[in-house]
Write an enzyme that holds these catalytic residues in place. Structure first.
Site, PDB file in Angstrom:
ATOM      1  CG  ASP A   1      -1.874  -1.162   1.235  1.00 31.54           C
ATOM      2  OD1 ASP A   1      -2.177  -1.685   0.148  1.00 31.54           O
ATOM      3  OD2 ASP A   1      -2.307  -1.551   2.334  1.00 31.54           O
ATOM      4  CE  LYS A   2       0.635   8.391  -2.146  1.00 36.37           C
ATOM      5  NZ  LYS A   2      -0.283   9.420  -2.687  1.00 36.37           N
TER       6      LYS A   2
END
Length: 240
Positions: free
Chosen positions: A106-107
């Site tokens: 995930d970012k």
């Protein structure tokens, strides 16, 4: 078996410069093959047996690359993105233009990410049938309990048609903010975060420590990377 390659293509493929730039370098006598200066860009060379030097530095022809990246938060696990920096863009020394991340983080998640252009290895690591273990460190809002450990061990239903495989949850420190390690065997979207949401807790920080037999080099600061060692690559491929 090696297919002969033009000298200018060889050097361009290895990131020395564009085809036109390396032609200029060659004509200026900056390139040697087997100890002899060569000034013909179109000469054909053997990518395995030929010893190529540029400015007296050896240039080894590599068609497949493997990088360990300590992914920083704020960077997306993609090859291109119109709005954010990508993990592939962090690999400044990458010589091949077809590098990609194996899986995704995930970012806002940090930690181990393999960047390569080896599609076969990526497929083996990501295949749902392989159940490759992935270990994460996380900080959790809320007291993580032995009951949570048992729930993770039993598998958690995240969707109507998806129940996680038994996961290992290790409590490192329990409190209002808990430190844990968790080992999962799939790679569903936001999986770790969703698993903790299922037990009414929130992931505040998440970092991947390992994937299969590949372990994050803790000397790498977020955003730093290095090539895999031969030992790491053999372990990852199951040759050790």
């Amino acid at each position: 078996m090696s297919t002969p390659v033009r000298l200018d293509k060889y050097l361009a493929d290895m990131g020395i410069g564009t085809r036109s730039e390396v032609k200029t370098y060659i004509r200026k006598g900056r390139v040697k093959i087997n100890g002899i200066i060569v000034k013909e860009p179109d000469i054909k060379i053997n990518t395995i047996s030929s010893e190529v030097y540029f400015d007296n530095e050896p240039i080894v022809y590599e068609t497949v690359e493997y990088y360990m990246l300590n992914k920083p938060a704020g960077v997306v696990s993609a090859t291109v993105d119109n709005h954010c920096e990508t993990v592939v863009e962090l690999i400044k020394s990458g010589r091949n233009k077809d590098l990609f991340p194996v899986g995704r983080l995930d970012k806002d998640t940090e930690g181990l990410l393999l960047i390569t252009n080896d599609g076969d290895l990526a497929h083996r690591l990501l295949s749902p049938k392989k159940h490759v273990p992935k270990v994460y460190y996380a900080r959790i809002k809320g007291m993580v309990t032995k009951e949570d450990v048992e729930t993770f061990r039993s598998g958690i239903q995240l969707d109507e048609d998806f129940i996680t495989l038994p996961a290992r949850l290790d409590i490192l420190e329990a409190g209002d903010i808990s430190d844990i390690k968790v080992t999962i065997y799939e790679g569903k979207f936001h999986q770790v975060k969703r698993m903790f949401e299922a037990v009414s807790k929130e992931v505040l920080y998440l970092k991947r420590l390992s994937m299969g037999e590949l372990y994050l080099d803790e000397s790498l600061a977020p955003g730093e990377y290095r090539k895999l060692t031969e030992y790491e690559l053999n372990k990852l491929k199951g040759n050790e």
